[in-house]
Design a protein around this motif. Structure first.
Motif, PDB file in Angstrom:
ATOM      1  N   ARG A  49       0.967  -1.134   0.146  1.00 54.53           N
ATOM      2  CA  ARG A  49       0.014   0.018   0.098  1.00 54.53           C
ATOM      3  C   ARG A  49       0.895   1.307   0.207  1.00 54.53           C
ATOM      4  N   ALA A  50       2.046   1.306   0.740  1.00 55.89           N
ATOM      5  CA  ALA A  50       2.879   2.557   0.968  1.00 55.89           C
ATOM      6  C   ALA A  50       3.586   2.766  -0.493  1.00 55.89           C
ATOM      7  N   ASP A  52       2.476   1.774  -3.557  1.00 61.76           N
ATOM      8  CA  ASP A  52       1.652   2.247  -4.401  1.00 61.76           C
ATOM      9  C   ASP A  52       1.115   3.737  -4.258  1.00 61.76           C
ATOM     10  N   LEU A  53       1.091   4.085  -2.951  1.00 59.51           N
ATOM     11  CA  LEU A  53       0.659   5.426  -2.497  1.00 59.51           C
ATOM     12  C   LEU A  53       2.212   6.444  -3.053  1.00 59.51           C
ATOM     13  N   LEU A  54       3.072   6.040  -2.732  1.00 65.27           N
ATOM     14  CA  LEU A  54       4.258   6.727  -3.309  1.00 65.27           C
ATOM     15  C   LEU A  54       4.464   6.797  -4.871  1.00 65.27           C
ATOM     16  N   LYS A  55       4.011   5.839  -5.616  1.00 63.97           N
ATOM     17  CA  LYS A  55       3.962   6.037  -7.050  1.00 63.97           C
ATOM     18  C   LYS A  55       3.019   7.382  -7.430  1.00 63.97           C
ATOM     19  N   ARG A  56       1.893   6.980  -6.798  1.00 66.56           N
ATOM     20  CA  ARG A  56       0.933   8.198  -7.166  1.00 66.56           C
ATOM     21  C   ARG A  56       1.359   9.767  -6.659  1.00 66.56           C
ATOM     22  N   GLN A  57       2.014   9.481  -5.621  1.00 68.34           N
ATOM     23  CA  GLN A  57       2.317  10.927  -5.209  1.00 68.34           C
ATOM     24  C   GLN A  57       3.307  11.529  -6.122  1.00 68.34           C
ATOM     25  N   THR A  76       6.425   9.529   2.542  1.00 69.21           N
ATOM     26  CA  THR A  76       5.914   8.119   2.060  1.00 69.21           C
ATOM     27  C   THR A  76       7.011   7.286   1.704  1.00 69.21           C
ATOM     28  N   GLU A  80       7.938   3.456   3.413  1.00 73.83           N
ATOM     29  CA  GLU A  80       8.122   2.546   2.689  1.00 73.83           C
ATOM     30  C   GLU A  80       9.257   1.656   3.077  1.00 73.83           C
TER      31      GLU A  80
END
Length: 291
Positions: A49-50, A52-57, A76, A80
């Protein structure tokens, strides 16, 4: 990079902080292989989850023109990295867990074997004790039966001796004396038995005339006692406490005569109800006369 608890609390939520506490060395020693496997799965899911959130950010920061190392993306990224470190700890501990489990199993087996041997020894000891007790009981029972048989034999011998002695005494006494004694006893026994029922029958036989006379006598005595003054009333000689026979007052006598006249249906001298009504009506008619 080793993270402290203060740094981890600024990056992780409550459930992830539990994973951080479980990844400590002291905590890892108390987990078995199944517990470590569940924590590996939870840590891997949090890391994904961390990531995927890093990629989006980072994509959002590039679109805004802020660059790759934005402040939010950097935080983030640190989270990770921390989760990757926790996953590595749990994975290493799970690899070492089978060896520990084998040692624990062997220790358990040895302890169970020792316990089984102890149980077998206890059972054998109990069986030996029960056998000894049963042997003692049989010995005591045999001794008791022997003693009882000996006592019975002694008692039988004594009874036989007494019977022989009684026979000898009976033979030594003359027959005539025995006959006279028996007849005298029978006569004495018959006399009181004949007197008792005779006395009972005589006491029960009372004629009806005699019973009526006794009843009248008792009634007269009762009336005499009721009319005589009591001992405490004799202290006042002025007043006659004993009532006289008859009516106690003239009013009582007149009332009794009225009741007797009503019961005997004597002829009325007061007139009929119609004459009384006419008399009352005449009085009402002459109510306003002044003469």
């Amino acid at each position: 990079m080793a993270f402290t608890r203060a740094q981890a609390s600024a990056l992780l939520n409550k459930s992830e902080m539990r994973l951080f506490d479980d990844s400590r060395a002291n905590a890892l020693r108390g987990f078995d292989r199944a517990a470590l496997a569940s924590r590996v799965e939870r840590t891997r899911a949090a890391r994904d989850r961390a990531r995927d959130l890093l990629k989006r950010q980072r994509l959002a920061a590039r679109k805004r023109g802020d660059g790759r190392d934005d402040g939010i993306a950097a935080r983030t990224a640190r989270k990770e990295a921390l989760l990757v470190e926790l996953l590595q700890r749990f994975s290493d501990a799970r690899r070492e867990a089978p060896v520990k489990q084998a040692a624990a199993k062997s220790a358990r087996k040895t302890t169970t074997k020792a316990a089984q041997k102890a149980v077998v020894k206890k059972v054998a000891a109990k069986k030996a004790v029960t056998k000894k007790a049963a042997a003692k009981k049989t010995v005591t029972k045999k001794a008791v039966t022997k003693k009882a048989a000996a006592k019975k034999a002694v008692v039988k011998k004594a009874v036989a001796r007494k019977a022989v002695a009684k026979k000898a005494v009976v033979r030594a006494t003359p027959n005539r004396a025995a006959d006279t004694g028996a007849t005298a006893r029978k006569a004495v026994a018959r006399k009181p038995a004949g007197k008792k029922p005779a006395t009972r029958k005589a006491a029960r036989r009372v004629s009806p005339e005699r019973a009526l006379e006794n009843t009248r006598h008792l009634l007269e005595e009762k009336q005499a006692r009721a009319r005589s003054p009591q001992p405490w009333q004799s202290l006042d000689p002025v007043v006659d406490h004993a009532p006289q026979p008859g009516y106690q007052s003239p009013q009582a006598a007149s009332k009794a005569r009225e009741l007797h006249a009503g019961e005997s249906r004597m002829a009325s001298i007061h007139g009929s109800s119609s004459t009384r009504d006419r008399y009352n009506q005449g009085k009402r008619d002459h109510r306003g006369d002044t003469e």
